[in-house]
Enzyme design. Structure first.
Site, PDB file in Angstrom:
ATOM      1  N   GLU A  89       0.807  -1.214   0.000  1.00 54.32           N
ATOM      2  CA  GLU A  89       0.000   0.000   0.000  1.00 54.32           C
ATOM      3  C   GLU A  89       0.844   1.269   0.000  1.00 54.32           C
ATOM      4  O   GLU A  89       1.978   1.274   0.447  1.00 54.32           O
ATOM      5  CB  GLU A  89      -0.898   0.007   1.241  1.00 54.32           C
ATOM      6  CG  GLU A  89      -1.762  -1.235   1.280  1.00 54.32           C
ATOM      7  CD  GLU A  89      -2.745  -1.230   2.427  1.00 54.32           C
ATOM      8  OE1 GLU A  89      -3.656  -2.050   2.402  1.00 54.32           O
ATOM      9  OE2 GLU A  89      -2.600  -0.406   3.348  1.00 54.32           O
ATOM     10  N   CYS A 102       3.311   8.642   1.226  1.00 52.54           N
ATOM     11  CA  CYS A 102       3.761   7.714   2.264  1.00 52.54           C
ATOM     12  C   CYS A 102       3.978   6.382   1.571  1.00 52.54           C
ATOM     13  O   CYS A 102       3.049   5.758   1.073  1.00 52.54           O
ATOM     14  CB  CYS A 102       2.689   7.632   3.351  1.00 52.54           C
ATOM     15  SG  CYS A 102       3.061   6.400   4.588  1.00 52.54           S
ATOM     16  N   CYS A 109       6.073  -6.909   7.362  1.00 45.85           N
ATOM     17  CA  CYS A 109       7.177  -6.506   8.238  1.00 45.85           C
ATOM     18  C   CYS A 109       7.491  -7.642   9.200  1.00 45.85           C
ATOM     19  O   CYS A 109       6.599  -8.366   9.623  1.00 45.85           O
ATOM     20  CB  CYS A 109       6.805  -5.247   9.022  1.00 45.85           C
ATOM     21  SG  CYS A 109       8.181  -4.549   9.957  1.00 45.85           S
ATOM     22  N   CYS A 113       5.630  -5.202  15.769  1.00 45.72           N
ATOM     23  CA  CYS A 113       5.163  -4.277  16.809  1.00 45.72           C
ATOM     24  C   CYS A 113       3.687  -4.592  17.076  1.00 45.72           C
ATOM     25  O   CYS A 113       2.913  -4.773  16.141  1.00 45.72           O
ATOM     26  CB  CYS A 113       5.337  -2.829  16.362  1.00 45.72           C
ATOM     27  SG  CYS A 113       7.046  -2.413  15.988  1.00 45.72           S
ATOM     28  N   CYS A 116       0.692  -2.496  15.471  1.00 44.42           N
ATOM     29  CA  CYS A 116       0.754  -2.143  14.053  1.00 44.42           C
ATOM     30  C   CYS A 116       0.132  -3.238  13.181  1.00 44.42           C
ATOM     31  O   CYS A 116       0.481  -4.408  13.305  1.00 44.42           O
ATOM     32  CB  CYS A 116       2.212  -1.919  13.668  1.00 44.42           C
ATOM     33  SG  CYS A 116       2.482  -1.720  11.901  1.00 44.42           S
ATOM     34  N   CYS A 326      -1.337   5.824   9.618  1.00 51.32           N
ATOM     35  CA  CYS A 326      -0.158   5.105  10.087  1.00 51.32           C
ATOM     36  C   CYS A 326      -0.545   3.835  10.805  1.00 51.32           C
ATOM     37  O   CYS A 326      -1.390   3.857  11.692  1.00 51.32           O
ATOM     38  CB  CYS A 326       0.600   5.933  11.123  1.00 51.32           C
ATOM     39  SG  CYS A 326       1.580   7.203  10.431  1.00 51.32           S
TER      40      CYS A 326
HETATM   41  N1  SAH Z   1       8.690   0.522  10.141  1.00 52.99           N
HETATM   42  C1  SAH Z   1       8.889   1.911  10.236  1.00 52.99           C
HETATM   43  C2  SAH Z   1       8.042   2.717   9.287  1.00 52.99           C
HETATM   44  C3  SAH Z   1       6.621   2.308   9.079  1.00 52.99           C
HETATM   45  S1  SAH Z   1       5.501   2.536  10.416  1.00 52.99           S
HETATM   46  C4  SAH Z   1       8.687   2.370  11.652  1.00 52.99           C
HETATM   47  O1  SAH Z   1       8.241   1.583  12.478  1.00 52.99           O
HETATM   48  O2  SAH Z   1       9.039   3.511  11.955  1.00 52.99           O
HETATM   49  C5  SAH Z   1       5.211   4.299  10.404  1.00 52.99           C
HETATM   50  C6  SAH Z   1       4.803   4.850  11.756  1.00 52.99           C
HETATM   51  O3  SAH Z   1       3.462   4.436  12.098  1.00 52.99           O
HETATM   52  C7  SAH Z   1       5.699   4.388  12.899  1.00 52.99           C
HETATM   53  O4  SAH Z   1       6.015   5.445  13.755  1.00 52.99           O
HETATM   54  C8  SAH Z   1       4.790   3.400  13.596  1.00 52.99           C
HETATM   55  O5  SAH Z   1       5.196   3.172  14.906  1.00 52.99           O
HETATM   56  C9  SAH Z   1       3.440   4.062  13.460  1.00 52.99           C
HETATM   57  N2  SAH Z   1       2.312   3.178  13.745  1.00 52.99           N
HETATM   58  C10 SAH Z   1       2.253   1.840  13.629  1.00 52.99           C
HETATM   59  N3  SAH Z   1       1.031   1.379  14.001  1.00 52.99           N
HETATM   60  C11 SAH Z   1       0.307   2.460  14.377  1.00 52.99           C
HETATM   61  C12 SAH Z   1      -1.037   2.643  14.844  1.00 52.99           C
HETATM   62  N4  SAH Z   1      -1.866   1.622  14.974  1.00 52.99           N
HETATM   63  N5  SAH Z   1      -1.446   3.903  15.127  1.00 52.99           N
HETATM   64  C13 SAH Z   1      -0.611   4.966  14.930  1.00 52.99           C
HETATM   65  N6  SAH Z   1       0.650   4.850  14.486  1.00 52.99           N
HETATM   66  C14 SAH Z   1       1.116   3.612  14.200  1.00 52.99           C
HETATM   67 FE1  SF4 Z   2       7.135  -2.893  11.189  1.00 51.00          FE
HETATM   68 FE2  SF4 Z   2       4.860  -1.726  11.906  1.00 51.00          FE
HETATM   69 FE3  SF4 Z   2       6.827  -1.995  13.674  1.00 51.00          FE
HETATM   70 FE4  SF4 Z   2       7.097  -0.245  11.633  1.00 51.00          FE
HETATM   71  S1  SF4 Z   2       5.602  -0.145  13.308  1.00 51.00           S
HETATM   72  S2  SF4 Z   2       8.621  -1.738  12.390  1.00 51.00           S
HETATM   73  S3  SF4 Z   2       5.981  -1.361  10.031  1.00 51.00           S
HETATM   74  S4  SF4 Z   2       5.699  -3.677  12.700  1.00 51.00           S
END
Ligand code: SAH
Ligand code: SF4
Length: 334
Positions: A89, A102, A109, A113, A116, A326
């Site tokens: 996406e 973006c 991934c 996390c 996410c 995000c």
């Molecule tokens: N993997 C990289 C970039 C992609 S995620 C990273 O982790 O930085 C982009 C941003 O979205 C990151 O700051 C991540 O922590 C945030 N993010 C992930 N899940 C989210 C959620 N459910 N609500 C708000 N931000 C989120």
């Molecule tokens: Fe991967 Fe999502 Fe963690 Fe970014 S926030 S490192 S995309 S699992």
């Protein structure tokens, strides 16, 4: 497949020209057609002789693929889904005269996390430089992109070679010639690669922090175990952030990470570093039981951090209704 010219560097195209006994300047011309003029076919590269175009076409094609789906949010945010084996996406956000793309760096991934959607979906493979740039190519033709953020699916430092190549093409004179100050790379931090990010690009850096207390961060971000945030910060401290290049820490404000103890931990961790903090609202993802803090709590947290000398802003959320915000990117066609 995969003999696309698009996504290749000037050096790679020079090697191809050399192997076909074409003059060296042909590489420059090809780059110009691909990245400045944005042609879809070798046949359109009209300052190359017909013979050269035919020779190139026997082994290569320009490349360029359209998305399988485009969605438009109530707030104008657009989401694009590309089918690259699995679904990837991209999101475009419009804000005054800014058009921010973006972009994703991986198919899914590995970092897992907990909050996410991409992390929960798992890892499906790396994106090639071609696949990353093809998103930019397509979107930039529709809406000239002013800023690029690597905040889509995937962890850029876990696919660094390909992400780096894509960035080279974006910033080089023979490529798109975009200023690295219009590109932000967001990472959860992989200690072996953070130095490469700092020394081999000039792009802005965003670190996904979300909790400055290591033991708590580990619970929501398993990468904390292998790459503790303290080590990441140590590397960041070795770099001079007083110039134009920006260092930002991203912090989702959940209902559990904005107490006095969290403020104190942030102050200690970030003491003396030239940086900003972006507070992010938690975006709901399917099957998760996290809760975001309410607006009052976020505002109070921002004020407290600012009062402690940490430059903090609250970031706007865009495109939640089409799961484009995000952390909501999971490669699912809704
Ligand atoms: N993997 C990289 C970039 C992609 S995620 C990273 O982790 O930085 C982009 C941003 O979205 C990151 O700051 C991540 O922590 C945030 N993010 C992930 N899940 C989210 C959620 N459910 N609500 C708000 N931000 C989120
Ligand atoms: Fe991967 Fe999502 Fe963690 Fe970014 S926030 S490192 S995309 S699992």
């Amino acid at each position: 497949m995969n003999n696309f010219l698009y996504g290749k560097t000037y050096d790679e195209i020079s090697v191809i020209c050399n192997s076909l006994s074409l003059p060296r300047y042909t590489a420059k011309q090809i780059c110009d057609w691909l990245y400045s003029k944005g042609v879809n076919h070798i046949s359109e590269m009209t300052n190359l002789s017909l013979k050269t175009r035919e020779l190139l076409s026997t082994n290569y094609e320009a490349g360029g693929q359209n998305p399988s789906l485009e969605l438009v949010s109530n707030d104008g945010t657009r989401k694009y889904i590309f089918t690259y084996g699995s679904l990837v996406e991209a999101v475009v956000i419009f804000d005054r005269d800014r058009v921010t793309l973006c972009i994703s760096s991986q198919k899914g991934c590995k970092l897992n996390c907990r909050f996410c959607a991409t992390g929960q979906q798992g890892y499906k493979g790396q994106m090639t430089p071609y696949e990353i740039l093809n998103i930019f190519r397509y979107v930039n033709k529709q809406f000239p992109v002013s800023n690029i953020v690597f905040m889509g699916m995937g962890e850029p430092l876990d696919n660094w070679q390909n992400v780096h190549q894509a960035i080279q093409i974006l910033v080089s004179d023979w490529g798109y010639g975009i200023s690295p100050r219009r590109i932000t790379i967001s990472t959860s931090g992989i200690k072996q690669r953070i130095n490469d990010l700092l020394t081999t690009t000039d792009c802005h850096v965003a670190i996904s922090l979300h909790n400055a207390i290591s033991r708590e961060r580990m619970e929501i971000m398993p990468i904390e175990k292998a790459s503790p945030i303290e080590q990441i910060i140590k590397t960041l401290r070795s770099y001079d952030w007083s110039g134009q290049r920006r260092l930002t820490f991203e912090y989702i404000v959940f209902d559990f990470n904005h107490t006095t103890a969290h403020i104190q931990a942030l102050v200690t961790l970030l003491k003396g570093i030239e940086c900003r903090i972006n507070l992010i609202r938690y975006h709901q993802t399917p099957n998760s039981n996290f809760k975001g803090a309410n607006n009052d709590a976020i505002l109070k947290f921002a004020n407290n951090l600012n009062a402690k000398g940490l430059r903090t802003i609250i970031r706007a959320s865009n495109g939640e209704d089409i799961f484009a915000a995000c952390g909501q990117l999971a490669g699912v066609m809704k």
